[in-house]
Scaffold this motif. Structure first.
Motif, mmCIF file in Angstrom:
data_model
loop_
_atom_site.group_PDB
_atom_site.id
_atom_site.type_symbol
_atom_site.label_atom_id
_atom_site.label_comp_id
_atom_site.label_asym_id
_atom_site.label_seq_id
_atom_site.Cartn_x
_atom_site.Cartn_y
_atom_site.Cartn_z
ATOM 1 N N HIS A 68 44.407 64.856 144.252
ATOM 2 C CA HIS A 68 45.941 64.751 144.234
ATOM 3 C C HIS A 68 46.102 65.069 142.690
ATOM 4 C CE1 HIS A 68 49.977 64.451 145.193
ATOM 5 N NE2 HIS A 68 50.175 63.893 144.370
ATOM 6 N N ILE A 69 45.741 64.107 141.998
ATOM 7 C CA ILE A 69 45.978 64.001 140.569
ATOM 8 C C ILE A 69 45.754 65.394 139.795
ATOM 9 C CG2 ILE A 69 45.633 63.078 138.375
ATOM 10 C CD1 ILE A 69 45.691 60.288 139.737
ATOM 11 N N GLN A 70 44.460 65.786 140.103
ATOM 12 C CA GLN A 70 43.806 67.114 139.686
ATOM 13 C C GLN A 70 44.694 68.131 139.757
ATOM 14 O OE1 GLN A 70 39.702 66.615 140.635
ATOM 15 N NE2 GLN A 70 39.259 67.281 138.393
ATOM 16 N N LEU A 71 45.067 68.265 141.154
ATOM 17 C CA LEU A 71 45.846 69.341 141.454
ATOM 18 C C LEU A 71 47.214 69.384 140.887
ATOM 19 C CD1 LEU A 71 45.094 69.179 145.613
ATOM 20 C CD2 LEU A 71 44.328 71.053 143.969
ATOM 21 N N ARG A 72 47.626 68.286 140.837
ATOM 22 C CA ARG A 72 49.194 68.423 139.983
ATOM 23 C C ARG A 72 48.951 68.719 138.336
ATOM 24 N NH1 ARG A 72 49.894 69.445 144.111
ATOM 25 N NH2 ARG A 72 50.290 68.384 145.635
ATOM 26 N N LEU A 73 47.920 68.058 138.014
ATOM 27 C CA LEU A 73 47.634 68.548 136.518
ATOM 28 C C LEU A 73 47.326 70.058 136.410
ATOM 29 C CD1 LEU A 73 45.516 65.460 135.475
ATOM 30 C CD2 LEU A 73 47.923 66.163 134.849
ATOM 31 N N ASN A 74 46.311 70.788 137.459
ATOM 32 C CA ASN A 74 46.269 72.282 137.460
ATOM 33 C C ASN A 74 47.641 72.816 137.292
ATOM 34 O OD1 ASN A 74 43.453 71.737 137.758
ATOM 35 N ND2 ASN A 74 43.536 71.901 139.858
ATOM 36 N N GLN A 75 48.598 72.372 137.783
ATOM 37 C CA GLN A 75 49.686 73.085 137.866
ATOM 38 C C GLN A 75 50.725 73.023 136.715
ATOM 39 O OE1 GLN A 75 51.549 71.775 141.773
ATOM 40 N NE2 GLN A 75 49.907 72.524 142.885
ATOM 41 N N THR A 76 50.711 71.895 136.077
ATOM 42 C CA THR A 76 51.494 71.679 135.097
ATOM 43 C C THR A 76 50.711 71.468 133.487
ATOM 44 O OG1 THR A 76 51.018 69.149 135.305
ATOM 45 C CG2 THR A 76 52.826 70.197 136.561
ATOM 46 N N ILE A 77 49.755 71.382 133.098
ATOM 47 C CA ILE A 77 48.902 71.238 131.935
ATOM 48 C C ILE A 77 49.100 72.806 131.486
ATOM 49 C CG2 ILE A 77 47.018 70.850 130.608
ATOM 50 C CD1 ILE A 77 47.373 68.376 131.558
ATOM 51 N N PRO A 78 49.661 72.727 130.257
ATOM 52 C CA PRO A 78 49.489 74.314 129.695
ATOM 53 C C PRO A 78 48.206 74.639 129.072
ATOM 54 C CG PRO A 78 51.013 72.762 128.133
ATOM 55 C CD PRO A 78 50.389 71.910 129.605
ATOM 56 N N GLY A 79 47.927 75.617 128.973
ATOM 57 C CA GLY A 79 46.879 76.157 128.538
ATOM 58 C C GLY A 79 46.180 77.566 128.810
ATOM 59 N N ASN A 80 45.423 78.023 128.383
ATOM 60 C CA ASN A 80 45.177 79.332 128.836
ATOM 61 C C ASN A 80 43.904 79.318 129.762
ATOM 62 O OD1 ASN A 80 43.673 78.385 126.612
ATOM 63 N ND2 ASN A 80 43.379 80.389 125.657
ATOM 64 N N LYS A 81 43.562 78.253 130.413
ATOM 65 C CA LYS A 81 42.196 78.490 131.452
ATOM 66 C C LYS A 81 42.928 78.890 132.581
ATOM 67 C CE LYS A 81 39.051 74.861 130.786
ATOM 68 N NZ LYS A 81 38.640 73.664 130.988
ATOM 69 N N SER A 82 42.272 79.723 133.511
ATOM 70 C CA SER A 82 42.862 80.539 134.828
ATOM 71 C C SER A 82 42.896 79.547 135.843
ATOM 72 C CB SER A 82 41.852 81.457 135.030
ATOM 73 O OG SER A 82 40.573 80.978 135.681
ATOM 74 N N ALA A 83 43.850 79.729 136.667
ATOM 75 C CA ALA A 83 43.907 78.878 137.990
ATOM 76 C C ALA A 83 42.717 78.928 138.693
ATOM 77 C CB ALA A 83 44.839 79.709 139.071
ATOM 78 N N LYS A 84 41.662 79.858 138.617
ATOM 79 C CA LYS A 84 40.316 79.639 139.140
ATOM 80 C C LYS A 84 39.475 78.905 138.775
ATOM 81 C CE LYS A 84 36.832 82.992 140.578
ATOM 82 N NZ LYS A 84 36.249 84.363 140.590
ATOM 83 N N SER A 85 39.365 78.754 137.459
ATOM 84 C CA SER A 85 38.582 77.671 136.816
ATOM 85 C C SER A 85 39.076 76.333 136.893
ATOM 86 C CB SER A 85 38.440 78.048 135.372
ATOM 87 O OG SER A 85 39.553 77.949 134.564
ATOM 88 N N ARG A 86 40.373 76.209 136.715
ATOM 89 C CA ARG A 86 41.035 74.771 137.036
ATOM 90 C C ARG A 86 40.793 74.528 138.531
ATOM 91 N NH1 ARG A 86 46.839 74.407 134.036
ATOM 92 N NH2 ARG A 86 46.361 75.675 132.311
ATOM 93 N N TYR A 87 41.115 75.186 139.354
ATOM 94 C CA TYR A 87 40.684 74.605 140.761
ATOM 95 C C TYR A 87 39.149 74.512 141.056
ATOM 96 C CZ TYR A 87 41.284 74.277 145.757
ATOM 97 O OH TYR A 87 41.452 73.804 147.050
ATOM 98 N N LEU A 88 38.228 75.306 140.276
ATOM 99 C CA LEU A 88 36.789 75.058 140.484
ATOM 100 C C LEU A 88 36.394 73.649 140.008
ATOM 101 C CD1 LEU A 88 33.989 76.081 141.201
ATOM 102 C CD2 LEU A 88 34.099 77.229 138.938
ATOM 103 N N LEU A 89 37.125 73.227 139.029
ATOM 104 C CA LEU A 89 36.797 71.896 138.498
ATOM 105 C C LEU A 89 37.093 70.810 139.553
ATOM 106 C CD1 LEU A 89 35.772 70.058 136.240
ATOM 107 C CD2 LEU A 89 38.225 70.369 135.065
ATOM 108 N N THR A 90 38.297 71.007 140.022
ATOM 109 C CA THR A 90 38.846 70.107 141.015
ATOM 110 C C THR A 90 37.701 70.213 142.203
ATOM 111 O OG1 THR A 90 41.214 70.574 140.679
ATOM 112 C CG2 THR A 90 40.774 69.748 142.715
ATOM 113 N N VAL A 91 37.437 71.181 142.564
ATOM 114 C CA VAL A 91 36.454 71.322 143.588
ATOM 115 C C VAL A 91 34.877 70.509 143.479
ATOM 116 C CG1 VAL A 91 35.108 72.712 145.344
ATOM 117 C CG2 VAL A 91 37.462 73.235 145.102
#
Length: 155
Positions: A68-91
């Protein structure tokens, strides 16, 4: 923004690898298990098994919280990482945590427990793989949040 189902292929690959690892544990135990076992006395095994069950019980809500925390951070943390790579780390983090439950069953089997304990822990790990599998809706929320952020930045 149009999202394709193929974007989650690496995420599902991670789940497949974890499932394959669980099957390898089962195969090793069925083929070579009794030769590899180093049985502990029953009272020590009962204590270790109880501790492992407690760990397994705690892993699920902690994994849910971390995800849950990672999903929220994926949506809010600025940076140039793609959504795909952010979500992959969560998975990957979620899968590694629940895979650990399967490893506990393998360890208990190697310490002299029977197949029943191995199957219980493996079943719990498979349940965790199902519960924390990649979900298109979660990924879409991350993509939407990041695209909204890009639009705000451009204005």
């Amino acid at each position: 923004m149009k999202i394709e189902n193929s974007e989650l292929s690496p995420h599902w690959f991670v789940v497949g690898i974890m499932l394959l690892a669980l099957m390898v544990y089962l195969f090793i135990c069925h083929q070579f298990g009794h030769a590899l076992q180093d049985p502990l006395p029953e009272d020590r095994r009962i204590f270790i098994r109880s501790v492992f069950y407690a760990i397994a019980i705690v892993v699920f809500p902690i994994t849910n919280l971390i995800r849950h925390i990672q999903l929220r951070l994926n949506q809010t943390i600025p940076g140039n990482k793609s959504a795909k790579s952010r979500y992959l780390l969560t998975v990957v983090v979620s899968m590694m945590l629940v895979e650990g439950v399967g490893v506990l069953g393998f360890v208990m089997f190697m310490l002299g427990d029977d197949f029943n304990t191995l199957y219980i822990f493996t079943g719990l790990a498979v349940l965790g793989l199902y519960l924390y599998r990649p979900k298109f809706a979660e990924y879409a929320q991350i993509v939407d949040a990041l695209s909204d952020e890009d639009e705000k930045f451009r204005q």
